[in-house]
Design an enzyme around this catalytic site. Structure first.
Site, PDB file in Angstrom:
ATOM      1  N   LYS A   1       0.846  -1.198   0.000  1.00 19.45           N
ATOM      2  CA  LYS A   1       0.000   0.000   0.000  1.00 19.45           C
ATOM      3  C   LYS A   1       0.881   1.248   0.000  1.00 19.45           C
ATOM      4  CE  LYS A   1      -0.434  -0.220   5.043  1.00 19.45           C
ATOM      5  NZ  LYS A   1      -1.288  -0.719   6.136  1.00 19.45           N
TER       6      LYS A   1
ATOM      7  N   TYR B   1      17.229  29.495   8.397  1.00 23.99           N
ATOM      8  CA  TYR B   1      16.010  30.230   8.761  1.00 23.99           C
ATOM      9  C   TYR B   1      15.803  30.243  10.271  1.00 23.99           C
ATOM     10  CZ  TYR B   1      14.499  30.235   3.877  1.00 23.99           C
ATOM     11  OH  TYR B   1      14.401  30.443   2.523  1.00 23.99           O
TER      12      TYR B   1
HETATM   13  C1  PLP Z   1      -0.573  -1.796   6.665  1.00 21.45           C
HETATM   14  C2  PLP Z   1      -1.168  -3.071   7.099  1.00 21.45           C
HETATM   15  C3  PLP Z   1      -0.370  -4.178   7.381  1.00 21.45           C
HETATM   16  C4  PLP Z   1       1.141  -4.106   7.364  1.00 21.45           C
HETATM   17  O1  PLP Z   1       1.577  -3.441   8.530  1.00 21.45           O
HETATM   18  P1  PLP Z   1       3.129  -3.291   8.864  1.00 21.45           P
HETATM   19  O2  PLP Z   1       3.144  -2.755  10.245  1.00 21.45           O
HETATM   20  O3  PLP Z   1       3.681  -2.307   7.894  1.00 21.45           O
HETATM   21  O4  PLP Z   1       3.711  -4.633   8.718  1.00 21.45           O
HETATM   22  C5  PLP Z   1      -0.983  -5.367   7.710  1.00 21.45           C
HETATM   23  N1  PLP Z   1      -2.331  -5.459   7.762  1.00 21.45           N
HETATM   24  C6  PLP Z   1      -3.138  -4.419   7.510  1.00 21.45           C
HETATM   25  C7  PLP Z   1      -4.612  -4.588   7.607  1.00 21.45           C
HETATM   26  C8  PLP Z   1      -2.594  -3.186   7.188  1.00 21.45           C
HETATM   27  O5  PLP Z   1      -3.400  -2.156   6.930  1.00 21.45           O
END
Ligand code: PLP
Length: 374
Positions: A35, A264
């Site tokens: 994702k 800055y």
């Molecule tokens: C993002 C996600 C994961 C992976 O999580 P990590 O902490 O990056 O391993 C697993 N299951 C779901 C439902 C998620 O949304």
């Protein structure tokens, strides 16, 4: 010549980290969670390193289409399921498996016309209180799904809120076991933190005891080489390798005297003679603007610190204790591995200094940063 900033995606590191998950969950299939454009690495760029995964999990439908466009014929899981009824058509057409976490998604599925019945992952809210059916509603949802001609197979899913921390997962595992114990179907519970910390603990289900890794694990951040429970543990202690290096070069040097300020807001004041380097990386590249003086950085493989405020296109770094020959053109590693020396600056350390987590830094690498896949 383009600005010297570059993000390098290390395919071998992705492969290595995926294998680490397989060692910890030897009987489970692994979802590579891609994702947010593979946590900022780029789906197409990360694909080569992750193609030995058993499936890909994400939540944007355009990302699922991009994975199919890479000719991936295997499983794809939509972690948030469909957002509107029309998405079900895409699930049918591309063979996407999808999470069902609420009654509306059940209703849409019941009204969906499809030749090919769907594989769905029914999500239990075991205590995180984000997505999923409450324990009291879960079995009715399962029975309803089970009666739908649109559904071919039901798997069982939940997500942990504290796999990386002291509260742990026991209360959520107990809730999951209580509700699902006699239900058939594959199970998936573990994110990265749970894979690393809890995958071997027992899980009761369908009359047998298995491990928490169950049928599928869902690995995200650990694939990319970050320790989800940093600083309690580090990527190195978990045997993970950095999958992204954000590198650049020194493009300017200033010599300061005591009392001179940098950048800055004059946020940093020299307390003695100093050499300060200016590097071609700023918050418009995704470097965290709130990273304070002291945030680590590697120059020619040697660890030093940033000083003063992060600008849009530049960050200032302390060169005082480095060799006097270190100047314009010197190699800078914002995080990842120095190609010239092999020195590593874990993204987790930069994130910690900036008061955030590696997930955010990796996802935030900006569009304008050129990428290289090795
Ligand atoms: C993002 C996600 C994961 C992976 O999580 P990590 O902490 O990056 O391993 C697993 N299951 C779901 C439902 C998620 O949304």
């Amino acid at each position: 010549m383009p600005r010297p900033i570059l993000a390098t995606v290390h395919s071998a590191a992705l492969r290595h980290n995926l294998n680490q998950a397989r060692l910890r969950a030897p009987d489970a299939k692994v979802w590579a969670v891609v994702k947010a454009n593979a946590y900022g690495h780029g789906i197409e760029r990360a694909f080569e390193g992750l193609r030995s995964a058993d499936g890909f999990a994400m939540l944007d439908f355009d990302e699922a289409q991009r994975i199919r466009a890479l000719d991936w014929r295997g499983p794809i899981l939509m972690l948030e399921g469909v957002f509107e009824p029309r998405d079900l058509e895409l699930c049918s057409r591309l063979g996407l498996w999808h999470t069902v976490h609420c009654t509306e998604q059940l209703d849409w599925l019941a009204a969906h016309k499809t030749q090919a019945p769907h594989r769905v992952f029914l999500k239990l809210n075991s205590g995180m209180n984000r997505l999923g059916f409450a324990p009291t509603a879960f079995r009715a949802a399962w029975a309803r799904l089970n009666a739908l001609p649109q559904v071919e197979e039901i798997s069982l899913m939940t997500h942990f809120s504290d796999a990386d921390g002291p509260r742990g997962i026991a209360h959520q595992v107990a809730a999951f076991e209580t509700v699902t114990a006699d239900l058939p179907g594959e199970r998936t519970l573990c994110n990265s933190a749970a894979i690393l910390r809890h995958a071997g603990s027992p899980l009761r289900g369908e009359g047998a005891v298995t491990t928490l890794a169950a049928d599928w694990v869902r690995e995200g951040i650990a694939l990319y080489g970050s320790a989800p429970d940093h600083p309690e543990n580090t990527a190195a202690t978990w045997g993970l390798t950095s999958a992204m290096t954000l590198s650049t070069r020194v493009i300017g040097v200033q010599s300061l005297q005591a009392g001179d300020t940098v950048g800055y807001g004059s946020a940093f004041t020299a307390d003695g003679p100093m050499r300060v380097g200016v590097i071609a990386c700023g918050y418009a590249d995704g470097y965290p603007r709130h990273a304070p003086t002291g945030t680590p950085v590697l120059i020619n493989g040697i660890r030093t610190r940033i000083v003063g405020r992060v600008s849009m296109d530049m960050v200032t770094v302390d060169l005082t204790h480095l060799d006097a020959s270190v100047g314009v053109g010197a190699e800078v590693i914002c995080w990842g591995e120095s190609p010239s020396t092999g020195a590593v600056l874990p993204v987790d350390e930069v994130a910690e200094a900036a008061g955030t987590i590696a997930y955010e830094l990796l996802c935030a690498v900006a569009q304008r940063v050129p990428f290289l896949v090795v």
